[in-house]
Design an enzyme around this catalytic site. Structure first.
Site, PDB file in Angstrom:
ATOM      1  N   HIS A  81       0.625  -1.403   0.225  1.00  0.00           N
ATOM      2  CA  HIS A  81       0.200  -0.069  -0.196  1.00  0.00           C
ATOM      3  C   HIS A  81       1.368   0.806   0.390  1.00  0.00           C
ATOM      4  CE1 HIS A  81      -3.425  -2.670   0.855  1.00  0.00           C
ATOM      5  NE2 HIS A  81      -2.785  -2.910   1.302  1.00  0.00           N
TER       6      HIS A  81
ATOM      7  N   SER B 219      12.781  17.378 -19.706  1.00  0.00           N
ATOM      8  CA  SER B 219      11.994  18.126 -19.362  1.00  0.00           C
ATOM      9  C   SER B 219      12.001  19.765 -20.767  1.00  0.00           C
ATOM     10  CB  SER B 219      11.393  18.581 -18.286  1.00  0.00           C
ATOM     11  OG  SER B 219      10.329  20.076 -18.095  1.00  0.00           O
TER      12      SER B 219
END
Length: 475
Positions: free
Chosen positions: A155, A280
């Site tokens: 989780h 980027s």
């Protein structure tokens, strides 16, 4: 001509396919296999004695896919709706008098399905080779990091310690099973198609000639000879695409793990460095896990291809009205997507940068809470599991609230300290001491050898593989 989808785009096609797989599923590749099927059919019919041997030899000599008029094929295919009659028309012209025996007793779907299966056979060759390269990279990585301790996560939270080699071996185990499934799908689902108008081979009479031709055709092309025509029983192709999607899903799981571990907050791995890759346009510091992103995208798209093939299984009576055409789009794209995914996985896993120091430092983030289960299990024989869980839970809660470490809180817990003692608490709080059978299971995966059985061999013609002619149960 400019591309209009990611599969034919000059910008994106190598991100959603490979040149080798595009060649297999290209128009020219499909037409070449159509011609191969027609030539093989003539040869099989000559072997059985249905057509003259000299005619079959002349067909084999003169039928030439490279001499077909592609513009004419395109126009005629658009008019007819299928490419077989246009191809056969030109082959008849190439072969003169012998051309009268081309396509003898066959129907359009016989040749198209056989050509498609030949594409699948060659596509599976490429998939198997790529998968083997990925498995080799994972095997090497799992062995190298068999004792590299890392945080196991459930989780998205730290759970118990594992080794990075164990995580990699879990990835590898799925791909090893897929390698076995590829062998199975070859033996079962690469089937020749030859049934005539409604699948009964009625045009070849009521004797054994029809099925004998089918067997000879299968032998010639290196495909399985099925018991009955599968014009409207599409489970074989569905199984192939379903397996491609399943392999893509397993690769996507690896990519998801890697992309998360690449995050600054984890920093445990990085994709291989290539100047400018993943950069980027505005943030100079960025190094995006672009290969992992492509693998994840391929997994999602492959799911849709598998769903489309499942939908196309519902075919009416002895020849369908529409579902067959769904396969023409879904099947090639599935092969292209997985070829790209495996190519990206090979690139990433062959050069993955692993930061073992960061893995170890991340173990300290929980201040020892990651080994809480180890303490609980040590206390359980003394207090009972429920009481041990409650005592350690309270120690964990205090450590979290106060920002202290688990070992200190355990020492301050009178009953726990009395039961375990300082040395035992310190030992239990060492993550390297709570790895269970991680090493043993990792080694078991490394020791497992998934290779091509000796009963498999390459046929003399074509590139498809086939099992030796023996009962499947004996393999």
């Amino acid at each position: 001509m400019m591309g209009s989808t990611v599969f034919d785009s000059f910008l994106f096609r190598d991100a959603f396919g490979t040149a080798a797989m595009r060649e297999v599923f290209s128009d020219s590749g499909f037409v070449e296999r159509i011609v191969r099927a027609e030539v093989a059919l003539a040869g099989a019919e000559a072997t059985v004695g249905v057509i003259p041997r000299p005619a079959a030899m002349l067909i084999a000599e003169r039928a030439d896919a490279t001499r077909l008029d592609h513009d004419r094929l395109r126009r005629d295919t658009e008019n007819v709706g299928y490419p077989i009659l246009p191809v056969v028309t030109q082959l008849v012209e190439q072969c003169g008098d012998a051309g009268r025996y081309i396509h003898w007793g066959a129907t359009t779907q016989d040749i198209m399905d056989t050509a498609t299966v030949l594409q699948c056979a060659d596509g599976l060759d490429l998939i198997s080779a790529s998968l083997d390269r990925v498995r080799t990279a994972l095997r090497r990585m799992a062995a190298e990091h068999i004792d590299t301790v890392a945080a196991g996560r459930t989780h998205l939270q730290q759970a118990v310690p594992i080794t990075f080699g164990y995580r990699v071996a879990v990835w590898l185990s799925a791909l090893d099973r897929h390698a076995e499934r590829l062998l199975e799908v070859r033996a079962r689902d690469l089937m020749v198609q030859f049934g005539g108008a409604a699948g009964t081979l009625a045009s070849l009479g009521g004797g054994t000639e029809g099925t004998a031709i089918r067997a000879a055709l299968a032998d010639e092309l290196g495909l399985r000879d099925p018991e009955i025509t599968w014009h409207v029983a599409r489970d074989g192709l569905v199984a192939i695409v379903g397996l491609l999607a399943s392999i893509g899903g397993s690769i996507g799981k690896i990519a998801l793990d890697i992309s998360i571990m690449c995050a600054d907050e984890f920093g445990e791995v990085a994709e291989p460095f290539v100047p400018g890759r993943g950069a980027s346009s505005t943030m100079p510091q960025k190094r995006n896990p672009i290969s992992s992103e492509l693998m994840i995208a391929a997994a999602k798209l492959l799911r849709d291809k598998s769903a489309a093939m499942l939908d196309a299984m519902m075919q009416d009576f002895e020849r369908a009205t529409g579902p067959w055409q769904v396969e023409w789009a879904a099947l090639p794209e599935a092969f292209l997507l997985l070829s790209s995914s495996l190519h990206q996985a090979d690139f990433v896993l062959s050069g993955l940068q692993v930061d073992t120091a960061r893995m170890r430092s991340n173990l300290e983030l929980s201040h020892g809470l990651i080994v809480a289960e180890a303490v609980m299990m040590a206390l359980a024989p003394m207090l009972g599991r429920h009481e041990a869980h409650h005592a350690v839970y309270e120690a964990c809660r205090r450590a979290i609230d106060a920002g202290t470490d688990l070992a200190g809180e355990l020492q301050r817990h009178a009953e726990i300290a009395a039961r375990l003692g300082t040395d035992k608490i310190e030992a239990l709080c060492d993550p390297t001491g709570y790895l269970g059978s991680a090493r043993r299971m990792t080694q078991a995966v490394l020791d497992r050898d998934v290779t091509t059985p000796a009963s498999w061999n390459a046929p003399s013609s074509g590139s498809a593989r086939r099992p030796a002619r023996e009962d499947a149960a004996s393999r």
